[in-house]
Scaffold this motif. Structure first.
Motif, PDB file in Angstrom:
ATOM      1  N   ALA A 123      34.416  26.554  45.064  1.00 33.28           N
ATOM      2  CA  ALA A 123      34.997  27.544  44.159  1.00 33.28           C
ATOM      3  C   ALA A 123      34.282  27.529  42.811  1.00 33.28           C
ATOM      4  N   GLY A 124      33.961  26.329  42.302  1.00 32.18           N
ATOM      5  CA  GLY A 124      33.247  26.237  41.029  1.00 32.18           C
ATOM      6  C   GLY A 124      31.855  26.851  41.110  1.00 32.18           C
ATOM      7  N   ALA A 125      31.148  26.560  42.205  1.00 34.39           N
ATOM      8  CA  ALA A 125      29.803  27.137  42.366  1.00 34.39           C
ATOM      9  C   ALA A 125      29.893  28.655  42.522  1.00 34.39           C
ATOM     10  N   GLY A 126      30.888  29.115  43.281  1.00 34.96           N
ATOM     11  CA  GLY A 126      31.067  30.562  43.453  1.00 34.96           C
ATOM     12  C   GLY A 126      31.422  31.249  42.147  1.00 34.96           C
ATOM     13  N   ALA A 127      32.317  30.639  41.381  1.00 36.92           N
ATOM     14  CA  ALA A 127      32.703  31.229  40.098  1.00 36.92           C
ATOM     15  C   ALA A 127      31.522  31.242  39.126  1.00 36.92           C
ATOM     16  N   ALA A 128      30.747  30.167  39.096  1.00 35.83           N
ATOM     17  CA  ALA A 128      29.585  30.118  38.204  1.00 35.83           C
ATOM     18  C   ALA A 128      28.568  31.196  38.580  1.00 35.83           C
ATOM     19  N   THR A 129      28.386  31.418  39.868  1.00 39.53           N
ATOM     20  CA  THR A 129      27.441  32.440  40.327  1.00 39.53           C
ATOM     21  C   THR A 129      27.969  33.834  40.009  1.00 39.53           C
ATOM     22  N   TRP A 130      29.223  34.061  40.305  1.00 37.87           N
ATOM     23  CA  TRP A 130      29.802  35.398  40.171  1.00 37.87           C
ATOM     24  C   TRP A 130      30.051  35.764  38.712  1.00 37.87           C
ATOM     25  N   LEU A 131      30.656  34.842  37.956  1.00 36.16           N
ATOM     26  CA  LEU A 131      31.056  35.166  36.589  1.00 36.16           C
ATOM     27  C   LEU A 131      29.945  34.974  35.556  1.00 36.16           C
ATOM     28  N   ALA A 132      29.116  33.949  35.752  1.00 34.89           N
ATOM     29  CA  ALA A 132      28.112  33.629  34.732  1.00 34.89           C
ATOM     30  C   ALA A 132      26.688  33.919  35.194  1.00 34.89           C
ATOM     31  N   GLY A 133      26.541  34.358  36.428  1.00 37.88           N
ATOM     32  CA  GLY A 133      25.207  34.677  36.932  1.00 37.88           C
ATOM     33  C   GLY A 133      24.318  33.454  37.142  1.00 37.88           C
ATOM     34  N   VAL A 134      24.931  32.283  37.270  1.00 41.58           N
ATOM     35  CA  VAL A 134      24.160  31.054  37.487  1.00 41.58           C
ATOM     36  C   VAL A 134      23.551  31.095  38.887  1.00 41.58           C
TER      37      VAL A 134
END
Length: 179
Positions: A123-134
């Motif tokens: 979930a953290g990796a998904g949120a970082a990718t989706w929300l912050a474009g990481v």
């Protein structure tokens, strides 16, 4: 000598090692067991870091750091195994019904904790990718998976040690005749 005889002799030796009364003082109280588990978690994390540093061409001193961690890690693991009376190390035929059921409960709880850690990581990796474009590169994949593997491997022992009830206090003999 048959294989069964050798296995039975080995089982008895392991049972004796895991139930040594002189070693029980190190893990008699919940506070002591928590300290041993915390120390073992820290030593495991250090060992994983040193090993990964050694494998991925880190500084030349990394293997020596790993060697320095091995003996204290083994001592802490021995205390944890002794505190649980070999719950996870002894074969099923050496456990009574209560111990067998406790081993199942410990494994189930450790599985749920590991599942929660995996979910939080995903979930953290998904949120970082989706929300912050990481964007994650493949360089971190092996260390993360290896750390998760070690956590999955060690977590049942840590959970089992933390679930051990304190020894019953010695009964005080009332010699005054009162109740």
């Amino acid at each position: 000598m048959t294989t069964t005889t050798t296995a039975t002799r080995h089982d008895r030796r392991m049972y004796a090692i895991m139930n040594r009364p002189e070693a029980q003082a190190m893990s008699r109280t919940a506070a002591r067991r928590r300290c041993w588990v915390a120390a073992h978690i820290a030593l495991t994390a250090a060992g994983v870091a040193f090993w990964l540093g050694s494998v991925h061409a880190g500084p030349r001193w990394m293997p020596f750091g790993l060697l320095a961690v091995v003996v204290p890690w083994c001592v802490a693991m021995g205390v944890i195994n002794g505190a649980t009376r070999g719950l996870l190390q002894l074969r099923g035929r050496m456990l009574d019904e209560r111990q067998y059921a406790e081993r199942d409960r410990v494994r189930s709880l450790a599985h749920r904790v590991t599942l929660g850690l995996l979910f939080a990581g995903a979930a953290g990796a998904g949120a970082a990718t989706w929300l912050a474009g990481v964007r994650f590169d493949g360089g971190a994949l092996f260390p993360v998976l290896f750390a998760l593997l070690v956590t999955h491997w060690m977590l049942p022992s840590w959970v089992a040690c933390l679930r051990v009830p304190d020894d019953a206090p010695d009964e005080v003999l009332d010699t005054t005749g009162g109740h």
